[in-house]
Design a protein around this motif. Structure first.
Motif, PDB file in Angstrom:
ATOM      1  N   VAL A  99       1.213  -9.815   0.488  1.00  0.00           N
ATOM      2  CA  VAL A  99       0.059  -9.787  -0.160  1.00  0.00           C
ATOM      3  C   VAL A  99      -0.773  -8.413   0.347  1.00  0.00           C
ATOM      4  O   VAL A  99      -0.894  -7.390  -0.239  1.00  0.00           O
ATOM      5  CB  VAL A  99      -0.399 -10.640  -0.966  1.00  0.00           C
ATOM      6  N   ALA A 100      -0.797  -8.874   1.937  1.00  0.00           N
ATOM      7  CA  ALA A 100      -1.855  -7.446   2.521  1.00  0.00           C
ATOM      8  C   ALA A 100      -1.268  -6.269   2.686  1.00  0.00           C
ATOM      9  O   ALA A 100      -1.255  -5.006   2.698  1.00  0.00           O
ATOM     10  CB  ALA A 100      -1.912  -8.195   4.295  1.00  0.00           C
ATOM     11  N   ALA A 101       0.513  -6.409   3.040  1.00  0.00           N
ATOM     12  CA  ALA A 101       1.219  -5.103   3.465  1.00  0.00           C
ATOM     13  C   ALA A 101       1.091  -4.526   1.723  1.00  0.00           C
ATOM     14  O   ALA A 101       1.664  -2.915   1.628  1.00  0.00           O
ATOM     15  CB  ALA A 101       2.721  -5.485   3.482  1.00  0.00           C
ATOM     16  N   ALA A 102       1.382  -4.765   0.325  1.00  0.00           N
ATOM     17  CA  ALA A 102       1.234  -3.905  -0.686  1.00  0.00           C
ATOM     18  C   ALA A 102       0.492  -3.719  -0.902  1.00  0.00           C
ATOM     19  O   ALA A 102       0.358  -2.322  -0.864  1.00  0.00           O
ATOM     20  CB  ALA A 102       1.585  -5.307  -1.709  1.00  0.00           C
ATOM     21  N   ALA A 103      -0.721  -4.240  -0.104  1.00  0.00           N
ATOM     22  CA  ALA A 103      -1.904  -3.252  -0.234  1.00  0.00           C
ATOM     23  C   ALA A 103      -2.353  -2.439   0.574  1.00  0.00           C
ATOM     24  O   ALA A 103      -3.196  -1.419  -0.125  1.00  0.00           O
ATOM     25  CB  ALA A 103      -3.726  -4.378  -0.353  1.00  0.00           C
ATOM     26  N   GLU A 104      -2.013  -2.234   1.848  1.00  0.00           N
ATOM     27  CA  GLU A 104      -1.979  -1.802   2.444  1.00  0.00           C
ATOM     28  C   GLU A 104      -0.784  -0.504   1.948  1.00  0.00           C
ATOM     29  O   GLU A 104      -1.511   1.143   2.912  1.00  0.00           O
ATOM     30  CB  GLU A 104      -1.195  -1.735   4.361  1.00  0.00           C
ATOM     31  N   LEU A 105       0.701  -0.080   1.393  1.00  0.00           N
ATOM     32  CA  LEU A 105       1.304   0.664   0.741  1.00  0.00           C
ATOM     33  C   LEU A 105       0.627   1.283  -0.211  1.00  0.00           C
ATOM     34  O   LEU A 105       0.559   2.637  -0.315  1.00  0.00           O
ATOM     35  CB  LEU A 105       2.796  -0.058   0.336  1.00  0.00           C
ATOM     36  N   LEU A 106       0.003   0.534  -0.898  1.00  0.00           N
ATOM     37  CA  LEU A 106      -1.028   1.096  -1.980  1.00  0.00           C
ATOM     38  C   LEU A 106      -1.995   2.217  -1.062  1.00  0.00           C
ATOM     39  O   LEU A 106      -2.291   3.445  -1.880  1.00  0.00           O
ATOM     40  CB  LEU A 106      -1.913   0.356  -2.910  1.00  0.00           C
ATOM     41  N   ALA A 107      -2.699   1.498  -0.431  1.00  0.00           N
ATOM     42  CA  ALA A 107      -2.872   3.035   0.168  1.00  0.00           C
ATOM     43  C   ALA A 107      -3.174   3.579   0.367  1.00  0.00           C
ATOM     44  O   ALA A 107      -3.404   5.392   0.575  1.00  0.00           O
ATOM     45  CB  ALA A 107      -4.518   2.591   1.660  1.00  0.00           C
ATOM     46  N   LEU A 108      -1.762   3.951   1.104  1.00  0.00           N
ATOM     47  CA  LEU A 108      -0.968   5.122   1.819  1.00  0.00           C
ATOM     48  C   LEU A 108      -0.186   6.295   0.163  1.00  0.00           C
ATOM     49  O   LEU A 108       0.656   7.295   0.413  1.00  0.00           O
ATOM     50  CB  LEU A 108      -0.119   5.369   2.430  1.00  0.00           C
ATOM     51  N   GLY A 109      -0.657   5.464  -0.599  1.00  0.00           N
ATOM     52  CA  GLY A 109       0.637   6.307  -1.297  1.00  0.00           C
ATOM     53  C   GLY A 109       1.825   5.878  -2.521  1.00  0.00           C
ATOM     54  O   GLY A 109       2.214   6.375  -3.045  1.00  0.00           O
ATOM     55  N   ILE A 110       2.186   4.532  -1.891  1.00  0.00           N
ATOM     56  CA  ILE A 110       2.949   4.155  -1.836  1.00  0.00           C
ATOM     57  C   ILE A 110       3.218   2.808  -2.693  1.00  0.00           C
ATOM     58  O   ILE A 110       1.937   1.800  -2.658  1.00  0.00           O
ATOM     59  CB  ILE A 110       4.050   3.786  -0.986  1.00  0.00           C
ATOM     60  N   ILE A 111       4.100   2.753  -4.381  1.00  0.00           N
ATOM     61  CA  ILE A 111       3.872   1.801  -5.360  1.00  0.00           C
ATOM     62  C   ILE A 111       4.686   1.047  -5.210  1.00  0.00           C
ATOM     63  O   ILE A 111       5.763   0.808  -5.351  1.00  0.00           O
ATOM     64  CB  ILE A 111       3.464   2.676  -6.941  1.00  0.00           C
ATOM     65  N   VAL A 112       4.229   0.129  -5.573  1.00  0.00           N
ATOM     66  CA  VAL A 112       5.090  -1.402  -5.002  1.00  0.00           C
ATOM     67  C   VAL A 112       5.913  -2.223  -6.109  1.00  0.00           C
ATOM     68  O   VAL A 112       4.239  -2.652  -7.341  1.00  0.00           O
ATOM     69  CB  VAL A 112       4.694  -2.407  -4.144  1.00  0.00           C
ATOM     70  N   ARG A 113       6.098  -1.718  -6.635  1.00  0.00           N
ATOM     71  CA  ARG A 113       6.982  -1.968  -8.292  1.00  0.00           C
ATOM     72  C   ARG A 113       7.748  -3.438  -8.128  1.00  0.00           C
ATOM     73  O   ARG A 113       9.013  -3.553  -7.215  1.00  0.00           O
ATOM     74  CB  ARG A 113       7.912  -1.691  -8.391  1.00  0.00           C
TER      75      ARG A 113
END
Length: 113
Positions: A99-113
């Motif tokens: 969960v934390a990694a998904a949030a950090e990726l989103l902050a980078l502009g990387i969307i997890v699908r």
């Protein structure tokens, strides 16, 4: 009949990325005691990418990139292509996702699908 199991292929985790390889950068992968698959989440320690470790306290606990292609065990640093921004990725193809990694990726502009 022999059944062969294929590992994750280069960029198999990637759904889409920005034009002109804008999503990628060339970086340095730290010494690795284990082979890392394409799609491995990475943190940064002393300007080198390392495998994401949510329990780390050295920079590896924060996701800063995704490894573009597999990296072998290495006793020396090695160059590595990484996805660092503006992309969509497949959650099931990422190594280390939480969960934390998904949030950090989103902050980078990387969307997890």
């Amino acid at each position: 009949m022999t059944i062969l199991t294929q590992g994750t292929r280069t960029a198999e985790f990637l759904l889409s990325e920005a034009n002109g390889q804008r999503s990628r950068e060339q970086g340095t992968l730290a010494i690795t005691a284990a082979a890392l698959p394409a799609g491995q989440l990475l943190g940064t320690v002393a300007d080198e990418y390392v495998a994401y470790n949510p329990a780390g306290l050295d920079g590896s606990e924060t996701v800063t990139a995704i490894l573009y292609s597999a990296a072998p065990i290495s006793a020396a640093t090695q160059p590595a292509a990484v996805v660092v921004r503006d992309a969509e990725v497949i959650s099931a193809k990422l190594t280390g996702l939480d969960v934390a990694a998904a949030a950090e990726l989103l902050a980078l502009g990387i969307i997890v699908r």
